[in-house]
Design a protein around this motif. Structure first.
Motif, short mmCIF file in Angstrom:
data_model
loop_
_atom_site.label_atom_id
_atom_site.label_comp_id
_atom_site.label_asym_id
_atom_site.label_seq_id
_atom_site.Cartn_x
_atom_site.Cartn_y
_atom_site.Cartn_z
N VAL A 175 5.10 1.73 16.25
CA VAL A 175 5.77 1.25 17.46
C VAL A 175 7.10 1.96 17.65
O VAL A 175 7.92 2.02 16.73
CB VAL A 175 6.00 -0.28 17.37
N SER A 176 7.30 2.54 18.82
CA SER A 176 8.57 3.20 19.14
C SER A 176 8.99 2.85 20.56
O SER A 176 8.16 2.86 21.47
CB SER A 176 8.42 4.74 19.08
N PHE A 177 10.24 2.50 20.72
CA PHE A 177 10.83 2.41 22.06
C PHE A 177 12.34 2.29 21.90
O PHE A 177 12.83 2.00 20.80
CB PHE A 177 10.27 1.22 22.86
N ALA A 178 13.07 2.56 22.97
CA ALA A 178 14.52 2.45 22.91
C ALA A 178 15.00 1.60 24.07
O ALA A 178 14.34 1.53 25.12
CB ALA A 178 15.15 3.83 22.98
N LEU A 179 16.10 0.92 23.83
CA LEU A 179 16.64 -0.01 24.83
C LEU A 179 18.03 0.47 25.24
O LEU A 179 18.89 0.69 24.39
CB LEU A 179 16.71 -1.39 24.17
N GLU A 180 18.20 0.67 26.56
CA GLU A 180 19.49 1.17 27.06
C GLU A 180 20.49 0.03 27.23
O GLU A 180 20.10 -1.12 27.44
CB GLU A 180 19.29 1.85 28.42
N ARG A 181 21.74 0.40 27.20
CA ARG A 181 22.79 -0.60 27.43
C ARG A 181 22.67 -1.19 28.84
O ARG A 181 22.40 -0.47 29.80
CB ARG A 181 24.15 0.10 27.29
N GLY A 182 22.85 -2.50 28.93
CA GLY A 182 22.84 -3.15 30.24
C GLY A 182 21.46 -3.25 30.87
O GLY A 182 21.34 -3.48 32.07
N ARG A 183 20.41 -3.07 30.09
CA ARG A 183 19.06 -3.17 30.63
C ARG A 183 18.38 -4.45 30.17
O ARG A 183 18.61 -4.92 29.06
CB ARG A 183 18.20 -1.98 30.18
N PHE A 184 17.55 -5.00 31.03
CA PHE A 184 16.72 -6.12 30.68
C PHE A 184 15.34 -5.54 30.37
O PHE A 184 14.70 -4.95 31.24
CB PHE A 184 16.61 -7.10 31.85
N CYS A 185 14.92 -5.66 29.12
CA CYS A 185 13.64 -5.08 28.75
C CYS A 185 12.68 -6.20 28.35
O CYS A 185 12.98 -7.00 27.47
CB CYS A 185 13.81 -4.11 27.59
N ALA A 186 11.56 -6.27 29.03
CA ALA A 186 10.56 -7.29 28.69
C ALA A 186 9.56 -6.70 27.72
O ALA A 186 9.05 -5.60 27.94
CB ALA A 186 9.86 -7.75 29.95
N LEU A 187 9.35 -7.44 26.64
CA LEU A 187 8.32 -7.04 25.68
C LEU A 187 7.10 -7.88 26.05
O LEU A 187 7.04 -9.06 25.74
CB LEU A 187 8.81 -7.34 24.28
N LEU A 188 6.17 -7.24 26.75
CA LEU A 188 5.07 -7.99 27.33
C LEU A 188 3.82 -7.81 26.48
O LEU A 188 3.42 -6.68 26.18
CB LEU A 188 4.82 -7.49 28.76
N GLY A 189 3.23 -8.92 26.13
CA GLY A 189 1.99 -8.81 25.35
C GLY A 189 1.38 -10.18 25.19
O GLY A 189 2.08 -11.18 25.25
N PRO A 190 0.06 -10.24 24.99
CA PRO A 190 -0.57 -11.54 24.78
C PRO A 190 -0.15 -12.11 23.43
O PRO A 190 0.43 -11.41 22.60
CB PRO A 190 -2.06 -11.22 24.79
N ASN A 191 -0.45 -13.39 23.20
CA ASN A 191 -0.17 -13.96 21.88
C ASN A 191 -0.93 -13.17 20.84
O ASN A 191 -2.10 -12.85 21.05
CB ASN A 191 -0.61 -15.42 21.84
N GLY A 192 -0.26 -12.85 19.77
CA GLY A 192 -0.94 -12.10 18.71
C GLY A 192 -0.80 -10.60 18.88
O GLY A 192 -1.35 -9.84 18.08
N ALA A 193 -0.03 -10.15 19.88
CA ALA A 193 0.14 -8.71 20.08
C ALA A 193 1.04 -8.09 19.01
O ALA A 193 1.01 -6.89 18.78
CB ALA A 193 0.71 -8.44 21.46
N GLY A 194 1.83 -8.92 18.35
CA GLY A 194 2.77 -8.41 17.35
C GLY A 194 4.22 -8.63 17.75
O GLY A 194 5.13 -8.14 17.09
#
Lengths: 244, 267
Positions: free
Chosen positions: A22-41
């Motif tokens: 798993v790789s991703f980066a989050l920028e300052r001042g951003r709203f990032c949704a981690l979207l996934g079904p239950n059990g996605a991790g």
């Protein structure tokens, strides 16, 4: 500059792979949704981000601090709201906030200033002496969010924070956290509810431990609605319960 | 105050308030040893002859003999009670709050431990005061000398509780702790009978008692109450503390321990 950087993180429960590269980066001042079904991790990823779990595969940095090498500096930059409610219901609002400030090593004038700011953010200064038990579900959640910000973190992590709340509270909390992101905080918001995501938000789609997409919501949904795009990508609706 | 002391103070204050608010727990913690002292000891007084053994200089009644053991019992129960509340905290999520703090994990757990010890010492002194009211009096300075002994024994028993809490995943398993930890530790110790009395029935029982850390906690308290020092017991208690503490640190280390289970208890 990214404030939260997750790079090639893999985690296994025994032979079962919960997160795979798993790789991703989050920028300052951003709203990032981690979207996934239950059990996605999602919860596993949250445990890794808060160092309740550690893995040797991959690297997580928070505001430039490597979570594995400088765990304390990194944790100091993170505010967390867990899915489970973690208030002490027998303590007052103020006592809960003070206790948390002390756990972060804050005391005296500095703690008081941050606690006052938190109470103002909640518009709850006059209710500070009430027991947490007296608050409704929405207020308890708001209070946990305010508490998570007492030590001035740069990243706010929320693990399905609207679970169990009524629609009005859900909307108000979603709006509140979007405002916090607009104020310069980086927010990672785990959810399986697409209506909490705005078109300009970042979305990381997590499915069976893999990142399927990372872009802003409008780009991911394209011509379709976000939910249709999600179903097209994963073959199932995010609300559906999927056993890990 | 340094951040470390701030956290220590807050945790101790919270644990003490919790304890005081739970009146029934406070009462139970006091009634338990008093029942032993007043009912059990009175019955046994006639049945059990005690010879003069250190630290006692004269013949003593059985009630006097079991007071240190009951002090130890208070701390044993208290250690297990803190352990129970830690498991509860883990289930309820407030443990996560503690573990995600930027202060080092070992310090926060140690604070929890110290807070539990403070509560247990408070209980012990209330118990000693009630015992004194019943005429079971120790040498006056003994009450003072007992304090450091109680700190060390409390730490050791608290660390045992911490270790247990790091291995138990669910509250339901806690009944097992009662059966497999508290009872054997208490009965296979010098709390109720001196070692030589045990040896009369079985050498093996005596040997088990002699290695039981709880025996040494009780002896440490017993000697301190009579203003004498039991180096062997101190060493044994300190060693057990180090082992239990190290074990719990491993248990609470995210790389090996208790947190290495699925988060949130999800399917």
């Amino acid at each position: 500059m990214s404030t939260l950087d997750v790079s090639h993180v893999t985690y296994r429960y025994g032979p079962k792979v919960a997160l795979d590269d798993v790789s991703f980066a989050l920028e300052r001042g951003r709203f990032c949704a981690l979207l996934g079904p239950n059990g996605a991790g999602k919860s596993t990823l949250f445990s890794l981000l808060t160092r309740l779990l550690v893995t040797r595969e991959g690297r997580i940095t928070v505001a430039g601090h490597d979570l594995a090498r400088e765990p304390r500096a990194a944790l100091g930059k993170i505010g967390v709201v867990f899915q489970q409610q973690t208030l002490d219901l027998d303590m007052t609002v103020l006592q809960n906030l003070r206790y948390f400030a002390a756990l972060q090593g804050l005391s005296g004038a500095a703690a008081q200033r941050n606690i006052d700011a938190a109470l103002d953010r909640l518009a709850m200064r006059e209710r500070a002496g009430e027991k947490a038990r007296a608050l409704n579900g929405g207020h308890r959640r708001r209070m946990e969010i305010a508490r998570a910000l007492i030590h001035d973190p740069e990243v706010l992590l929320l693990d399905e924070p609207t679970v169990g709340l009524d629609t009005a509270s859900r909307q108000s909390i979603t709006a509140h956290v979007h405002d916090l992101a607009d104020g310069g905080l980086s927010v990672l918001w785990a959810t399986h509810l697409v209506d909490e995501i705005r078109p300009r938000d970042d979305v990381v789609v997590l499915h069976q431990g893999h990142v399927l997409a990372h872009d802003d919501a409008a780009a991911i949904s394209g011509e379709k609605s976000l939910i249709d795009a999600f179903i097209a990508m994963t073959g199932k609706a995010p609300e559906e319960r999927v056993a890990l | 105050m340094t951040p470390y002391l701030v956290a220590l103070w807050a945790i101790t204050k919270r644990e003490s308030l919790r304890f005081i608010n739970q009146r029934s727990r406070f009462l139970a913690a006091l009634v338990r040893p008093l029942v032993w002292l007043i009912v059990f000891a009175a019955g046994f007084r006639a049945a059990l002859g005690l010879s003069i053994i250190p630290p006692y200089a004269t013949y003593i009644t059985y009630e006097v003999y079991i007071v240190p053991g009951l002090c130890g019992m208070i701390q044993l129960f208290n250690g297990m009670q803190s352990s129970l509340s830690l498991v509860y905290d883990q289930e309820m999520g407030s443990m996560r709050l503690l573990l995600t703090s930027r202060l080092p994990r070992w310090w926060l757990l140690f604070c929890k431990l110290l807070a539990g010890v403070a509560v247990s010492i408070l209980q012990v002194y209330v118990f000693l005061a009630i015992a004194a009211a019943f005429g079971i009096v120790m040498p006056p300075l003994g009450y003072l000398y007992a304090l450091p002994a109680l700190v060390i024994s409390g730490l050791m028993l608290g660390a045992l509780g911490l270790l247990i809490s790091s291995t138990i995943k669910q509250l339901e398993n806690f009944a097992g702790v009662m059966n497999f930890v508290i009872f054997p530790m208490f009965f296979l110790s010098t709390a109720l009978y001196p070692l030589w009395k045990m040896a009369e029935s079985s050498e093996l029982l005596r040997d088990i008692c002699a290695v039981n850390p709880f025996t040494h906690a009780v002896e440490l308290i017993r000697f301190a109450l009579y203003q004498s020092f039991n180096g062997m017991s101190l060493l044994w208690v300190a060693l057990s503390f180090v082992v239990f503490m190290a074990g719990s640190m491993i248990g609470y280390d995210p790389a090996f321990g208790m947190t290495r289970k699925r988060p949130g208890g999800k399917p």
